[in-house]
Design a protein around this motif. Structure first.
Motif, PDB file in Angstrom:
ATOM      1  N   PRO A 135      37.676  45.203  41.349  1.00 57.74           N
ATOM      2  CA  PRO A 135      37.924  46.353  40.464  1.00 57.74           C
ATOM      3  C   PRO A 135      39.314  46.930  40.722  1.00 57.74           C
ATOM      4  CG  PRO A 135      36.481  46.996  42.271  1.00 57.74           C
ATOM      5  CD  PRO A 135      36.733  45.517  42.411  1.00 57.74           C
ATOM      6  N   LEU A 136      40.026  47.245  39.650  1.00 57.01           N
ATOM      7  CA  LEU A 136      41.351  47.855  39.741  1.00 57.01           C
ATOM      8  C   LEU A 136      41.401  49.058  38.818  1.00 57.01           C
ATOM      9  CD1 LEU A 136      43.554  44.633  39.566  1.00 57.01           C
ATOM     10  CD2 LEU A 136      43.041  45.996  41.602  1.00 57.01           C
ATOM     11  N   SER A 137      42.031  50.122  39.274  1.00 56.91           N
ATOM     12  CA  SER A 137      42.214  51.286  38.414  1.00 56.91           C
ATOM     13  C   SER A 137      43.698  51.585  38.289  1.00 56.91           C
ATOM     14  CB  SER A 137      41.438  52.493  38.951  1.00 56.91           C
ATOM     15  OG  SER A 137      41.922  52.873  40.207  1.00 56.91           O
ATOM     16  N   PHE A 138      44.045  52.258  37.202  1.00 64.56           N
ATOM     17  CA  PHE A 138      45.452  52.511  36.892  1.00 64.56           C
ATOM     18  C   PHE A 138      45.531  53.572  35.809  1.00 64.56           C
ATOM     19  CE2 PHE A 138      43.758  49.014  34.465  1.00 64.56           C
ATOM     20  CZ  PHE A 138      44.098  49.308  33.168  1.00 64.56           C
ATOM     21  N   ASP A 139      46.758  53.947  35.497  1.00 63.85           N
ATOM     22  CA  ASP A 139      46.994  54.839  34.371  1.00 63.85           C
ATOM     23  C   ASP A 139      48.009  54.174  33.453  1.00 63.85           C
ATOM     24  OD1 ASP A 139      46.782  57.012  32.715  1.00 63.85           O
ATOM     25  OD2 ASP A 139      47.744  58.429  34.072  1.00 63.85           O
ATOM     26  N   VAL A 140      48.017  54.580  32.202  1.00 66.28           N
ATOM     27  CA  VAL A 140      48.969  54.074  31.214  1.00 66.28           C
ATOM     28  C   VAL A 140      49.754  55.271  30.701  1.00 66.28           C
ATOM     29  CG1 VAL A 140      49.229  52.892  29.000  1.00 66.28           C
ATOM     30  CG2 VAL A 140      47.391  52.216  30.552  1.00 66.28           C
ATOM     31  N   ILE A 146      50.954  52.419  35.510  1.00 65.27           N
ATOM     32  CA  ILE A 146      51.380  53.020  36.767  1.00 65.27           C
ATOM     33  C   ILE A 146      50.165  53.209  37.668  1.00 65.27           C
ATOM     34  CG2 ILE A 146      53.374  54.184  35.755  1.00 65.27           C
ATOM     35  CD1 ILE A 146      51.707  56.812  35.891  1.00 65.27           C
ATOM     36  N   GLU A 147      50.433  53.400  38.938  1.00 62.04           N
ATOM     37  CA  GLU A 147      49.403  53.717  39.932  1.00 62.04           C
ATOM     38  C   GLU A 147      48.251  52.711  39.955  1.00 62.04           C
ATOM     39  OE1 GLU A 147      48.282  57.789  39.210  1.00 62.04           O
ATOM     40  OE2 GLU A 147      50.354  58.461  39.329  1.00 62.04           O
ATOM     41  N   LEU A 148      48.585  51.424  39.982  1.00 63.67           N
ATOM     42  CA  LEU A 148      47.576  50.368  40.070  1.00 63.67           C
ATOM     43  C   LEU A 148      47.040  50.321  41.501  1.00 63.67           C
ATOM     44  CD1 LEU A 148      46.276  47.882  38.579  1.00 63.67           C
ATOM     45  CD2 LEU A 148      48.065  46.538  39.667  1.00 63.67           C
ATOM     46  N   VAL A 149      45.747  50.580  41.657  1.00 64.84           N
ATOM     47  CA  VAL A 149      45.119  50.606  42.982  1.00 64.84           C
ATOM     48  C   VAL A 149      43.731  49.971  42.903  1.00 64.84           C
ATOM     49  CG1 VAL A 149      46.374  52.658  43.778  1.00 64.84           C
ATOM     50  CG2 VAL A 149      44.185  52.932  42.620  1.00 64.84           C
ATOM     51  N   PRO A 150      43.201  49.518  44.046  1.00 66.62           N
ATOM     52  CA  PRO A 150      41.834  48.981  44.054  1.00 66.62           C
ATOM     53  C   PRO A 150      40.816  50.073  43.779  1.00 66.62           C
ATOM     54  CG  PRO A 150      42.995  48.496  46.122  1.00 66.62           C
ATOM     55  CD  PRO A 150      43.855  49.413  45.343  1.00 66.62           C
ATOM     56  N   GLY A 151      39.708  49.698  43.166  1.00 71.48           N
ATOM     57  CA  GLY A 151      38.612  50.630  42.947  1.00 71.48           C
ATOM     58  C   GLY A 151      38.473  51.076  41.511  1.00 71.48           C
ATOM     59  N   HIS A 152      37.568  52.023  41.304  1.00 71.79           N
ATOM     60  CA  HIS A 152      37.242  52.517  39.962  1.00 71.79           C
ATOM     61  C   HIS A 152      37.628  53.982  39.788  1.00 71.79           C
ATOM     62  CE1 HIS A 152      34.981  48.992  38.733  1.00 71.79           C
ATOM     63  NE2 HIS A 152      34.331  49.009  39.885  1.00 71.79           N
ATOM     64  N   ASP A 153      38.591  54.480  40.563  1.00 71.34           N
ATOM     65  CA  ASP A 153      38.851  55.913  40.596  1.00 71.34           C
ATOM     66  C   ASP A 153      39.905  56.426  39.621  1.00 71.34           C
ATOM     67  OD1 ASP A 153      36.941  56.147  42.606  1.00 71.34           O
ATOM     68  OD2 ASP A 153      38.416  55.759  44.176  1.00 71.34           O
ATOM     69  N   ASP A 195      53.661  44.554  38.007  1.00 71.02           N
ATOM     70  CA  ASP A 195      53.813  43.739  39.210  1.00 71.02           C
ATOM     71  C   ASP A 195      52.474  43.608  39.922  1.00 71.02           C
ATOM     72  OD1 ASP A 195      56.518  43.496  38.730  1.00 71.02           O
ATOM     73  OD2 ASP A 195      57.110  45.012  40.195  1.00 71.02           O
ATOM     74  N   MET A 196      52.200  42.400  40.400  1.00 71.40           N
ATOM     75  CA  MET A 196      50.951  42.139  41.109  1.00 71.40           C
ATOM     76  C   MET A 196      51.092  42.624  42.552  1.00 71.40           C
ATOM     77  SD  MET A 196      49.040  38.470  41.777  1.00 71.40           S
ATOM     78  CE  MET A 196      49.112  37.983  40.072  1.00 71.40           C
TER      79      MET A 196
END
Length: 143
Positions: free
Chosen positions: A9-14, A32-39, A104-105
């Motif tokens: 799972p990855l969460s982010f904002d657009v 932006i702010e691509l991070v692991p999880g569902h938050d 970016d990965m």
């Protein structure tokens, strides 16, 4: 059960940034702010598929590995619905006139994909297919 999971799972904002090109103003959308999880405001599962191992390897060996997000139809406000590490899948989304955003990965995702490929093996080399004699050629039709 496999010790290497195929889903993260990855969460982010657009966010949108105004962009002017030759006097015309448009909005450039980016992740932006691509991070692991569902938050985050948007959360999608990145799933790896055995059939895409060659595409993952190609992406990982590129200068800048990327993730691709299908974000609805072009010309509308982005609404992310899928994420992939395969440029082939992203290209098929573009062919379907969908908006595709890229980011970016993260190194952690690169390491996870490397582990997935190491666990399942590199994709088999696609051999050259033999053509049938006369295949792909127009035939003359006798009248």
């Amino acid at each position: 059960m496999s010790s290497i999971t195929s889903i993260r799972p990855l969460s982010f904002d657009v966010v949108g940034e105004p962009l002017s090109i030759k006097g015309f103003t448009t909005i450039r959308w980016k992740i932006i702010e691509l991070v692991p999880g569902h938050d985050g405001p948007w959360a999608l599962n990145l799933q790896l598929y055995m059939t895409e191992r060659a595409a993952y390897r190609f992406n990982l060996t590129s200068g800048t590995p990327r993730l691709f997000v299908q974000a609805g139809e072009a010309g509308t406000r982005p609404a992310p619905v899928a994420i992939t590490a395969s440029q082939d899948v992203a290209a098929s989304w573009l062919d379907g006139e969908h908006r595709v955003l890229e980011v970016d990965m993260p190194l952690a995702i690169q390491a996870w994909i490397e582990a997935y490929i190491a666990h399942h093996g590199e994709a088999p080399a696609e051999g050259r297919k033999k053509k049938r004699k006369g295949a792909g050629r127009a035939r003359e039709i006798e009248a």
